[in-house]
Structures are given as C-alpha cells and as structure tokens.
Design an enzyme around this catalytic site. Structure first.
Site, PDB file in Angstrom:
ATOM      1  CB  SER A 128      19.769  31.080 -38.632  1.00  8.05           C
ATOM      2  OG  SER A 128      18.400  31.448 -38.590  1.00  8.05           O
ATOM      3  CE1 TYR A 151      21.437  34.527 -34.456  1.00  9.19           C
ATOM      4  CE2 TYR A 151      19.554  34.442 -35.952  1.00  9.19           C
ATOM      5  CZ  TYR A 151      20.449  33.799 -35.105  1.00  9.19           C
ATOM      6  OH  TYR A 151      20.368  32.432 -34.933  1.00  9.19           O
TER       7      TYR A 151
END
Length: 226
Positions: A128, A151
């Site tokens: 990401s 994350y």
C-alpha cells in the site's frame, strides 16, 4: 497454462484479481480462511483452497493441494483494530504483522518448492502507499491522513521484504504493488478507485515474463521510484 494462487481471494481486491487472471487464461486457486465464503470466486471458475496465512499447518496443507504453481499473489491482509497511538498496544501490532508480514513469509516459503519447478515463477506482494514514508508525509497524497501505526508499518515491511526476496531469488520475478485508495470493505467503500483500477498493477505484474521487472514497487500508473 499458468497456475496461480491468490491469498485472500474471496472478496474485494483478491476476488477481482482472480476474475481478471482467470479471464487472462490462468488456472486460479483462490486461498481463503473460510471456504464457505468462496461462492463468488467459485462462480468465476476458480478452485477454492482453505488457506489461513496465520496458520502454518493450513499453509502447508494448501500447498500440498496444488499440482503446480507459477504465480503467487500474496494479497491477504488485515487493517487491524488500532487507528492511532491512543488505542495502540503490542497485541494490536502483533496481530497485524502476523497476517500482513509474517503471513507473506509463511506462504512464500511454503510455495518456493513449487515455484522453483516453474519455467516462469512470479511472486506479487500487495502492499500500500500507506507503507511509503514519503507519501505519509506529503500533503499532496491521501496517505498523509493515516495515523494508524500497525497497518502502515506492516505495509512498509512488505515493500522491504519484497526487495530482499527479489535479491535472494534472481531466477524469479518478485514485485510489490500499491492498489491505491480503492473502494473496498477495508474503507467502507469510500475509495475513489474501482476494484478493477485497484488491481491493475497486481494483474500486470502477475503476467510478467522471465525478462520482466523484479524488486520493484508499482501502482496502476507504473513503477514507483525508490
């Protein structure tokens, strides 16, 4: 025929990646923790495999069920339960890393014997832009708004481990992708991109040949320079 395993293939980006690679002629094995959740990918023509990336036995059982393997797409990931430092603790961090980072290592290590038999072995890891420090600090990028530690840290680790795997496996093509801000279950479908746009880079890198790129980070527009 190219045989492909996709983890987390029962929904969102994983499901769309399966659809597009089936359309491209791949034989797709769709890995997921609960095979009962795989009706959508079954209807597309994929073969469902029980695969929990956090469980060593599950991973090895899934690999034993594959007759061969050319392409591994490490797509499975979790957002976690911590969104800023006020709700962060070690357990929250460990849970995200176990799926998003250690899970990739579990699956990849178990897949290597099969991949080494392929004439064109390919690994694609889904990371990401939230794992890209430059974007986390750039007001021009939507990633700057993310405060979650687990994350972001996990996706940064995925980018780094991809580069290291590529150096260790020069006979394979090993790359990492940023889907971008895509409308998925992760974000309540708030992202401006469709799942098709969000899988552009992963689908492209899953189809590279022996002379294709390796050790690179791509989004749907191409290579992201380190």
């Amino acid at each position: 025929m190219t045989t492909t395993l996709i983890t987390g293939a029962n929904r969102s980006l994983g499901l769309e990646t399966a659809r597009r690679l089936l359309e491209a002629g791949h034989t797709v094995y769709a890995g997921m923790r609960d095979p009962a959740s795989g009706d959508a990918v079954r209807r597309l023509g994929a073969q469902v495999v029980t695969l929990d990336v956090t469980d060593e036995e599950s991973v090895h059982a899934a690999m034993a069920a594959l007759p061969e393997l050319d392409v591994l797409v490490n797509n499975a990931g979790v957002l976690g339960t911590s969104y800023d430092v006020e709700d962060l603790d070690a357990a929250a961090m460990t849970a995200v890393l176990d799926t998003n980072v250690t899970g990739i290592v579990r699956v990849t290590q178990a897949a290597l014997p099969l991949l080494r038999r392929s004439t064109n072995p390919v690994i694609v890891n889904v990371a990401s832009g939230v794992g890209w420090p430059r974007w986390l600090t750039d007001p021009e990028h939507v990633e700057v708004n993310v405060k979650a530690v687990p994350y972001a840290a996990s996706k940064a680790a995925v980018i780094a481990l991809t580069v290291q795997y590529a150096k260790n496996l020069p006979q394979m093509r090993v790359n990492v992708t940023d889907p971008g801000y895509t409308a998925t279950d992760f974000n309540g479908h708030s992202g401006p991109q469709t799942v098709t746009e969000g899988t552009d880079a992963t689908v492209a890198l899953a189809q590279v040949g022996p002379d294709g790129p390796t050790g690179e980070f791509h989004d749907r527009h191409g290579r992201i320079a380190f």
